[in-house]
Scaffold this active site. Structure first.
Site, PDB file in Angstrom:
ATOM      1  N   CYS A 129       8.823  57.736  36.772  1.00 19.28           N
ATOM      2  CA  CYS A 129       9.547  58.944  36.353  1.00 19.28           C
ATOM      3  C   CYS A 129       9.545  59.987  37.482  1.00 19.28           C
ATOM      4  O   CYS A 129      10.189  59.793  38.491  1.00 19.28           O
ATOM      5  CB  CYS A 129       8.940  59.485  35.060  1.00 19.28           C
ATOM      6  SG  CYS A 129       9.999  60.688  34.240  1.00 19.28           S
ATOM      7  N   GLU A 173       3.084  53.236  31.450  1.00 22.41           N
ATOM      8  CA  GLU A 173       1.744  53.666  31.006  1.00 22.41           C
ATOM      9  C   GLU A 173       1.780  54.231  29.584  1.00 22.41           C
ATOM     10  O   GLU A 173       0.733  54.416  28.970  1.00 22.41           O
ATOM     11  CB  GLU A 173       1.147  54.665  31.999  1.00 22.41           C
ATOM     12  CG  GLU A 173       1.525  56.128  31.804  1.00 22.41           C
ATOM     13  CD  GLU A 173       2.961  56.462  32.208  1.00 22.41           C
ATOM     14  OE1 GLU A 173       3.751  55.536  32.500  1.00 22.41           O
ATOM     15  OE2 GLU A 173       3.307  57.651  32.195  1.00 22.41           O
ATOM     16  N   HIS A 229       8.438  54.715  31.402  1.00 16.51           N
ATOM     17  CA  HIS A 229       6.990  54.927  31.534  1.00 16.51           C
ATOM     18  C   HIS A 229       6.185  53.725  31.059  1.00 16.51           C
ATOM     19  O   HIS A 229       5.856  53.639  29.875  1.00 16.51           O
ATOM     20  CB  HIS A 229       6.581  56.120  30.663  1.00 16.51           C
ATOM     21  CG  HIS A 229       6.948  57.456  31.235  1.00 16.51           C
ATOM     22  ND1 HIS A 229       6.111  58.184  32.030  1.00 16.51           N
ATOM     23  CD2 HIS A 229       8.075  58.180  31.106  1.00 16.51           C
ATOM     24  CE1 HIS A 229       6.697  59.326  32.374  1.00 16.51           C
ATOM     25  NE2 HIS A 229       7.899  59.347  31.826  1.00 16.51           N
TER      26      HIS A 229
END
Lengths: 259, 90
Positions: free
Chosen positions: A98, A217, A215
């Site tokens: 990002c 994560e 994302h």
């Protein structure tokens, strides 16, 4: 350090997660890398310049330096970035998520540029990704025609490439992931921000620097609604285990990419 | 001497400008039917203390290339104006 001759289960990747003033996903990244993936991860303040302890750097999401002027435009001048550039030139792995992707693009470590979303709105939703290249350490563990489900959350994520650059990146296998529908089909409705060619993530020519807007994560645990993000980090581990050596010693050109 | 650099940064013609399109739509809905295109950009006013106009131009150009504009998507234009107070020029 990656242990010599380690198997995938034993491999230990040392991640450095770069923290700029205004980063806000660095703790999520460290949590996933250590608690979920069982690897080592340290936070690295943006004024640090010694990155010799790491195998893979993560530039996390957020609003580095407030994203003033353009997202990533000021962060590229943080002291750490010259070291990140050298780290990558020596073959170290660099993953920009990002805002981290935006920083890598502004720094010229990845091609293209970021524009405001075509909708002019902040987009926060799940997307599907078609994996177009398995020839990077971040995707080598995936299977052909994989469709991943990851979340995006950004306002300045419309990835721009002029037509000749898009063609060049396609020819070199540098388009890594594209927005698609759940069946893996590219469609305008599945492109959340108006990115050129539905491109969601690209790598450099050597394949060791990878940036993407979604994302991984944020979707590595079932509690968070998905686990496809793990596949990216598992790829890095598998890649490291197969090398059985410090990643920094990798050749400048990715041997997986046909020349 | 003090100089004022007026810097305009605009998206290149090849780059879509959804902000400009939204403004175009708003102008048309306000009955400005004669408007056929709007491009939105950024404008900076930068004061510099350098000895002459050429230096002011050179420094402003440097700033644009390093930070103010992204050459992949943006073009820039610089106008330099002498804004020294009379006291400065004596």
């Amino acid at each position: 350090m990656v242990k010599f001759g380690a198997t995938s289960a034993e491999v230990q990747v040392n991640y450095g997660v770069i923290v700029f003033p205004g980063s806000n996903c660095e703790r999520d990244a460290v949590h996933v890398l250590t608690q979920v993936m069982g690897q080592r991860a340290d936070l690295v303040w943006h004024e640090m310049t010694d990155l010799s302890a790491f195998d893979c750097l993560v530039l996390p999401g957020g609003f580095a330096h407030g994203d003033y002027l353009r997202a990533g435009a000021i962060a590229r001048f943080s002291p750490v970035m010259e070291s990140v550039r050298r780290f990558a030139a020596d073959g170290g792995l660099v993953l920009g998520i990002c805002n981290g992707f935006q920083v890598l693009v502004e720094a010229g470590m990845l091609p293209g540029a970021m524009l405001q979303n075509a909708s002019l709105r902040f987009v926060c939703r799940w997307v599907h990704l078609r994996v177009d290249s398995l020839a990077t350490p971040f995707t080598a563990g995936l299977s052909e025609s994989s469709v991943l489900r990851l979340p995006v959350a950004h306002h300045e994520g419309s990835y721009f490439l002029d037509p000749p650059t898009l063609a060049e990146l396609e020819a070199h296998g540098q388009i890594v992931v594209r927005y698609c529908d759940e069946r893996g089909v590219l469609a305008p409705e599945a492109n959340p921000n108006g990115s050129t060619g539905s491109v969601a993530g690209v790598c450099n020519l050597s394949g060791n620097v990878f940036g993407l807007m979604p994302h991984p994560e944020r979707c590595a645990e079932p509690l968070l609604g998905g686990t496809d993000g793990r596949l990216i980090f598992e790829s890095v581990e598998r890649w490291a285990a197969e090398r059985g050596a410090r990643i920094g010693a990798a050749p400048a050109r990715n041997p997986l990419v046909p020349s | 001497m003090t100089w004022l650099a007026r810097v305009h940064v605009m998206l290149k013609p090849i780059v879509n400008d959804p902000q400009g399109e939204a403004i175009l739509g708003a102008l048309r809905s306000l009955q400005f039917g004669e408007v056929n295109q709007v491009r939105a950009g950024k404008y900076f006013e930068i004061q510099l203390d350098v000895p002459n106009r050429a230096a002011a131009e050179r420094h402003a150009d440097d700033m644009c290339r390093k930070l103010l504009a992204n050459p992949v998507i943006e073009d820039y234009r610089i106008q330099i104006e002498d804004v020294s107070t009379p006291r400065d020029t004596v």
